[in-house]
Scaffold this active site. Structure first.
Site, PDB file in Angstrom:
ATOM      1  N   ASP A 140       0.846  -1.188   0.000  1.00 13.50           N
ATOM      2  CA  ASP A 140       0.000   0.000   0.000  1.00 13.50           C
ATOM      3  C   ASP A 140       0.887   1.246   0.000  1.00 13.50           C
ATOM      4  O   ASP A 140       1.821   1.346   0.795  1.00 13.50           O
ATOM      5  CB  ASP A 140      -0.898  -0.022   1.240  1.00 13.50           C
ATOM      6  CG  ASP A 140      -2.045   0.962   1.117  1.00 13.50           C
ATOM      7  OD1 ASP A 140      -2.471   1.255  -0.019  1.00 13.50           O
ATOM      8  OD2 ASP A 140      -2.521   1.442   2.165  1.00 13.50           O
ATOM      9  N   HIS A 147      -3.796  13.844   0.619  1.00 17.12           N
ATOM     10  CA  HIS A 147      -4.036  12.924   1.738  1.00 17.12           C
ATOM     11  C   HIS A 147      -2.871  12.964   2.726  1.00 17.12           C
ATOM     12  O   HIS A 147      -3.078  13.070   3.943  1.00 17.12           O
ATOM     13  CB  HIS A 147      -4.245  11.500   1.214  1.00 17.12           C
ATOM     14  CG  HIS A 147      -4.307  10.460   2.294  1.00 17.12           C
ATOM     15  ND1 HIS A 147      -5.363  10.367   3.177  1.00 17.12           N
ATOM     16  CD2 HIS A 147      -3.439   9.481   2.657  1.00 17.12           C
ATOM     17  CE1 HIS A 147      -5.146   9.369   4.026  1.00 17.12           C
ATOM     18  NE2 HIS A 147      -3.976   8.817   3.730  1.00 17.12           N
ATOM     19  N   GLU A 213     -10.763   3.758   2.981  1.00 18.54           N
ATOM     20  CA  GLU A 213      -9.836   4.572   2.191  1.00 18.54           C
ATOM     21  C   GLU A 213     -10.071   4.267   0.721  1.00 18.54           C
ATOM     22  O   GLU A 213     -10.024   3.118   0.304  1.00 18.54           O
ATOM     23  CB  GLU A 213      -8.373   4.283   2.557  1.00 18.54           C
ATOM     24  CG  GLU A 213      -7.991   4.757   3.958  1.00 18.54           C
ATOM     25  CD  GLU A 213      -6.483   4.698   4.229  1.00 18.54           C
ATOM     26  OE1 GLU A 213      -5.778   3.953   3.532  1.00 18.54           O
ATOM     27  OE2 GLU A 213      -6.034   5.412   5.156  1.00 18.54           O
ATOM     28  N   GLU A 215      -8.987   3.947  -2.887  1.00 14.20           N
ATOM     29  CA  GLU A 215      -7.720   3.776  -3.592  1.00 14.20           C
ATOM     30  C   GLU A 215      -7.945   3.111  -4.946  1.00 14.20           C
ATOM     31  O   GLU A 215      -8.974   2.483  -5.195  1.00 14.20           O
ATOM     32  CB  GLU A 215      -6.755   2.898  -2.770  1.00 14.20           C
ATOM     33  CG  GLU A 215      -6.499   3.424  -1.370  1.00 14.20           C
ATOM     34  CD  GLU A 215      -5.273   2.811  -0.698  1.00 14.20           C
ATOM     35  OE1 GLU A 215      -4.437   2.211  -1.404  1.00 14.20           O
ATOM     36  OE2 GLU A 215      -5.173   2.945   0.540  1.00 14.20           O
ATOM     37  N   ASP A 247      -9.159   0.304   1.374  1.00 12.98           N
ATOM     38  CA  ASP A 247      -8.203  -0.119   2.406  1.00 12.98           C
ATOM     39  C   ASP A 247      -8.795   0.215   3.780  1.00 12.98           C
ATOM     40  O   ASP A 247      -8.455   1.215   4.405  1.00 12.98           O
ATOM     41  CB  ASP A 247      -6.887   0.633   2.173  1.00 12.98           C
ATOM     42  CG  ASP A 247      -5.784   0.163   3.104  1.00 12.98           C
ATOM     43  OD1 ASP A 247      -5.662  -1.051   3.303  1.00 12.98           O
ATOM     44  OD2 ASP A 247      -5.041   1.024   3.615  1.00 12.98           O
ATOM     45  N   ARG A 251      -8.610   3.523  12.850  1.00 13.78           N
ATOM     46  CA  ARG A 251      -7.734   4.658  13.185  1.00 13.78           C
ATOM     47  C   ARG A 251      -7.226   4.619  14.625  1.00 13.78           C
ATOM     48  O   ARG A 251      -6.103   5.055  14.899  1.00 13.78           O
ATOM     49  CB  ARG A 251      -8.480   5.975  12.963  1.00 13.78           C
ATOM     50  CG  ARG A 251      -8.994   6.179  11.552  1.00 13.78           C
ATOM     51  CD  ARG A 251      -7.871   6.210  10.541  1.00 13.78           C
ATOM     52  NE  ARG A 251      -8.387   6.366   9.183  1.00 13.78           N
ATOM     53  CZ  ARG A 251      -7.630   6.184   8.094  1.00 13.78           C
ATOM     54  NH1 ARG A 251      -6.355   5.831   8.199  1.00 13.78           N
ATOM     55  NH2 ARG A 251      -8.160   6.335   6.902  1.00 13.78           N
ATOM     56  N   GLN A 254      -4.552   2.069  14.801  1.00 18.67           N
ATOM     57  CA  GLN A 254      -3.406   2.561  14.031  1.00 18.67           C
ATOM     58  C   GLN A 254      -2.546   3.558  14.798  1.00 18.67           C
ATOM     59  O   GLN A 254      -1.316   3.457  14.822  1.00 18.67           O
ATOM     60  CB  GLN A 254      -3.931   3.204  12.737  1.00 18.67           C
ATOM     61  CG  GLN A 254      -2.854   3.644  11.760  1.00 18.67           C
ATOM     62  CD  GLN A 254      -3.445   4.188  10.451  1.00 18.67           C
ATOM     63  OE1 GLN A 254      -4.655   4.175  10.241  1.00 18.67           O
ATOM     64  NE2 GLN A 254      -2.584   4.675   9.569  1.00 18.67           N
ATOM     65  N   LYS A 267      -4.756  -2.324   9.698  1.00 23.88           N
ATOM     66  CA  LYS A 267      -5.059  -2.468   8.270  1.00 23.88           C
ATOM     67  C   LYS A 267      -5.189  -3.933   7.867  1.00 23.88           C
ATOM     68  O   LYS A 267      -5.574  -4.231   6.737  1.00 23.88           O
ATOM     69  CB  LYS A 267      -3.909  -1.871   7.451  1.00 23.88           C
ATOM     70  CG  LYS A 267      -3.569  -0.432   7.764  1.00 23.88           C
ATOM     71  CD  LYS A 267      -4.418   0.519   6.962  1.00 23.88           C
ATOM     72  CE  LYS A 267      -3.840   1.917   6.985  1.00 23.88           C
ATOM     73  NZ  LYS A 267      -4.508   2.775   5.985  1.00 23.88           N
ATOM     74  N   THR A 271      -9.078  -5.788   3.214  1.00 26.17           N
ATOM     75  CA  THR A 271      -8.934  -4.853   2.100  1.00 26.17           C
ATOM     76  C   THR A 271      -9.866  -5.365   1.010  1.00 26.17           C
ATOM     77  O   THR A 271      -9.775  -6.541   0.640  1.00 26.17           O
ATOM     78  CB  THR A 271      -7.481  -4.855   1.574  1.00 26.17           C
ATOM     79  OG1 THR A 271      -6.597  -4.525   2.655  1.00 26.17           O
ATOM     80  CG2 THR A 271      -7.300  -3.860   0.440  1.00 26.17           C
ATOM     81  N   GLU A 377     -10.381  12.259   7.016  1.00 29.98           N
ATOM     82  CA  GLU A 377     -10.221  13.586   6.434  1.00 29.98           C
ATOM     83  C   GLU A 377     -11.566  14.302   6.275  1.00 29.98           C
ATOM     84  O   GLU A 377     -11.667  15.492   6.536  1.00 29.98           O
ATOM     85  CB  GLU A 377      -9.542  13.477   5.063  1.00 29.98           C
ATOM     86  CG  GLU A 377      -8.133  12.933   5.135  1.00 29.98           C
ATOM     87  CD  GLU A 377      -7.641  12.441   3.789  1.00 29.98           C
ATOM     88  OE1 GLU A 377      -7.848  11.232   3.497  1.00 29.98           O
ATOM     89  OE2 GLU A 377      -7.082  13.256   3.025  1.00 29.98           O
TER      90      GLU A 377
END
Lengths: 427, 427
Positions: A140, A147, A213, A215, A247, A251, A254, A267, A271, A377
């Site tokens: 990844d 970002h 996420e 992607e 993904d 948080r 993380q 993570k 996925t 975000e």
């Protein structure tokens, strides 16, 4: 090695298929697309197919019948794309042209034979989609400047949001291949170590800050040897195609675990990827130059051709029993590093790359709110909750579904379909 | 589920083999060991074998002959251990007992049949060793407190060397499976982005700070499902065995690239493992309790049994055409987190674990100079060079060989053999 193939008849906007649904203006899968996937229908084993309009052309059966034979032996009989991908870009192009010919409105071979047609053309609605390839490794990246800046602003220093290395190399990390799943697979909310503010020790609990996420995933189609470096042109040729990728990220897990060796369990639980691999060949007309470089890149990252793609992306969040809310719209075209650059960097130490390696682009965010590719975000780490069904929401709730859709729009529309997943409660 | 099997006749110190070299006091591979590997000899295909003294017992031929059949179908015919491992711990134990019986000095079955013996017993000196299993994924941990403290002291803050999470969880990251190679494979010095002190931009060059890392590698032998968590007892039962592991590292590439997502190309170019997988069953008599906990661990990391192993490790550095220098001696017994805890943590988010997953322990360092498991620590990042062949040396030079050896010593010696690799110049 030429890295920008001249558009050929497979890209002809005027070309039509005898599969009528493929000719509709809003179709994701016109005859110019022809993405590859793995499906099963009516209780059959996993077959390789190509999406055309609302149908799937069964390549496994066509190979059985001797009507499509890309390899000297069988390549469509294992229920994964890896054996076909391994044959390399020349065969990919030849096979794409052959499939387009079979589906061309002017060609009676299939359309004129009702029995054969029924045997090899399956309504997509009757099919179950599977993971299209064996994911050898999943890597990844972190290629969206917006970002990386947003995350750096929130967690480090808004005045020095980008790390010093970011403008010089495509920052990335190895992810977990064993939990890459196909769209439609339910996602269990992960448990993990969480350190709450003001506490002196972590506790083990369901993630309370579960996120997605947005992607793009590049699918590596051929091997490179251990010790071999790659130019971006060689890397570009090795990429078979692209999928949409979510993904999923916890948080709270993380932020506690990631120092100093990077994200791990936050993570590793899942996925999701879209079931149809849109080929690099199909994306030729939608290539786009990367943004201007703020500092010059080292030679091994130099690109002779535009290697980004102009792909519109949308994110819908659907609460349990509720309506879909469009929470983000963004575009993959502005990524600072292309997948070709990421792959060249990945091999720069001599790291062997393999058929079936999956490279996530990193979260794709634009420069303003509403174009961000994660809830982190979009809600600025919970400071500015979204209004979902009239209620404030910062992270994913149980039974929420997240759906990412993607499409290019030029002389014709070329869609990726969707990647979707629903959150199950922790257990 | 019992996690500490009672020692049985396979651990009897008095047991002798009719393979005389296995009974020598200094032998790595007595009848109490029986590690599994993959070899080819005399131009044959890859066979599965067990090391016994100076010989290899050919399990692929024994299976051919119907003399050893662990599965209902063949499991020793693919040149990798994965199909056998997949059968699970009960079969591992049964097979180990059966092999010990075949090799027991009191058993005439093999030793009495010269033709058969010649057919299934190959001198190790005539064999070429291969990677013993398909490495599905490679994960590297950071479980030595001394190592983490040394690195934190050098690169961050000597007064707060350990990150706040370190005493609470086994910090780890996903590594690169495609470049795990067997002992004896030459290692090409990697190129990469390096940011020299005082410069404003990196350059692309051969690593000038190439290092080794002494680790123990745990080999996962059975799958766990996506979404399933594991107790440490369950995790312990899933580990088939252990290898010595050298996690080659390019320190100059690492220090520039690793923030914020962890090591990537600095570790991706190569990881070497010893060819013989010493089984968890063979290590039973050498289990050892982990060090006292400074802070209590969360329940999911709790261990009911001692899950560390008392393994002496040595590192020899041999310059081109020169003598071997013993540069480090350490022991795996003091690791703060066991492989079972690492595996339980790895699955704690619901991450699916797979047959063939390789878990590196992290660099194994003791508490004083001379017991450190990397040149970074042994030379304190180049401040205190070693004297090799009369010359000061801080990192690896071209043509240097690094050899890690390991053995347990109790009522008998149980060896791992070696993992060795030689540095080739960058090209």
């Amino acid at each position: 090695m030429p890295t920008k193939a001249a558009p050929d008849e497979t890209h002809d906007p005027a070309r039509q298929s005898w599969v009528e649904s493929a000719n509709a203006p809003g179709a994701d899968f016109p005859i110019q697309n022809l993405p590859y996937g793995v499906f099963s229908a009516r209780g059959s084993a996993r077959h390789i197919g190509v999406a055309i309009g609302d149908d799937i052309l069964d390549l496994t059966r066509l190979e059985d019948l001797g009507m499509l034979c890309p390899g000297s032996g069988r390549v469509f009989d294992e229920g994964i794309l890896n054996p076909f991908m391994k044959l390399g870009p020349k065969v990919w192009r030849k096979t794409r042209a052959a499939i387009a010919k079979l589906l061309d409105a002017s060609n009676p071979a299939l359309q004129g034979d009702a029995t054969l047609r029924q045997n090899v053309l399956i309504p997509a609605a009757d099919a179950r989609m599977h993971l299209p390839f064996f994911v050898r490794s999943y890597t990844d990246f972190y290629a969206s400047r917006e970002h990386a800046t947003n995350v750096g602003s929130m967690f480090r220093d808004p005045h020095n949001a980008l790390m010093p290395n970011w403008l010089h190399l495509p920052v990335g990390y190895n992810g977990r291949a064993s939990t890459v799943v196909v769209s439609g697979t339910d996602i269990r909310r992960p448990m993990g170590q969480i350190m709450d503010a003001g506490q002196s020790a972590p506790h083990f609990a369901p993630s309370a800050r579960l996120d997605f996420e947005v992607e793009l995933g590049a699918v590596v189609g051929t091997d490179s040897a251990m010790g071999a470096r790659l130019s971006t042109a060689q890397a570009y040729e090795m990429i078979f195609g692209y999928v949409l990728l979510n993904d999923w990220s916890a948080r709270d897990i993380q932020v506690w675990e990631y120092q100093p060796l990077g994200p791990f369990q936050s993570k590793a639980f899942a996925t999701s990827i879209s079931p149809w691999v849109v080929t690099a060949d199909a994306l030729e007309p939608f290539r786009k130059a990367a943004p201007a470089r703020e500092v010059p890149l080292l030679d091994y990252l130099h690109e002779e051709t535009p290697n980004n793609f102009d792909i519109d992306l949308t994110v819908d969040l659907t609460p349990h029993g509720g309506q879909a809310h469009r929470i983000a719209q963004t575009n993959a075209g502005a990524l600072y590093y292309s997948s070709a650059q990421q792959l060249a960097h990945h091999a720069s130490s001599g790291c062997a790359m393999c058929v079936g390696d999956l490279l996530g682009s990193g979260t794709i965010s634009g420069s303003e709110a509403g174009t961000y590719g994660s809830l982190l975000e979009l809600t600025w780490n919970g400071r500015d909750p979204l209004a979902i069904g009239g209620k404030p929401q910062s992270f994913l709730a149980d039974h929420d579904s997240v759906t990412i859709s993607g499409a290019c729009q030029g002389a014709y529309r070329l869609g990726f379909g969707q990647v979707s997943g629903r959150i199950l409660p922790a257990d």
